[in-house]
Motif scaffolding. Structure first.
Motif: not given
Length: 145
Positions: A115-122
């Motif tokens: 179960q994943d939560h993703f974030a777009r980073l640089d």
């Protein structure tokens, strides 16, 4: 590359790094303050472990008592919302144990859903939080290890 393809690549990179014994590579799949949790659903949702940040994740992966491992990824569903996303990935994870006393090796198999939560980073998409949900396990003897 679409966001969905990039997220699938991140999930595959995590599995590849675990299987190659690359704890720094695993940790690099996470945001600097990312969280890795292991939850055993077979035991009523018992929290087995939680690691926060790349340093703790590196340490935890480097201490895994199995070598090698073999993660076989299944279906993945993700929902992207701007610079964040959530997703679920099915996986069958094999963990080989070869005892020092030359007794029979065995394969500890985990049937899991991430179960994943993703974030777009640089640096691209990273796990903000990853929960490994264990649905059930089994152990099998291994003939050739």
């Amino acid at each position: 590359m679409s966001d969905r393809e990039a997220l699938a690549d991140l999930v595959a990179e995590y599995a590849r790094c675990v299987d190659r014994g690359d704890p720094e590579g695993v940790a690099a799949c996470f945001a600097p303050d990312g969280v890795l949790r292991i939850v055993n659903l077979a035991r009523g949702g018992e929290l087995i472990g939680e690691r926060k940040g790349r340093e703790q994740i590196t340490r935890a992966i480097s201490r895994m008592p199995y070598h090698p491992t073999f993660h076989f990824l299944g279906q993945q569903q993700v929902e992207v919302n701007g610079d964040t996303a959530t997703g679920e990935t099915y996986c069958i994870a094999h963990h080989l144990t070869v005892p020092d006393d030359a007794s029979a090796a065995h394969d500890y198999i985990m049937y899991i859903r991430y179960q994943d939560h993703f974030a777009r980073l640089d640096e691209g998409w990273r796990f903000a939080a990853r929960e490994l949900h264990i649905d059930w396990t089994e152990t099998r003897p291994v003939e050739n290890s």
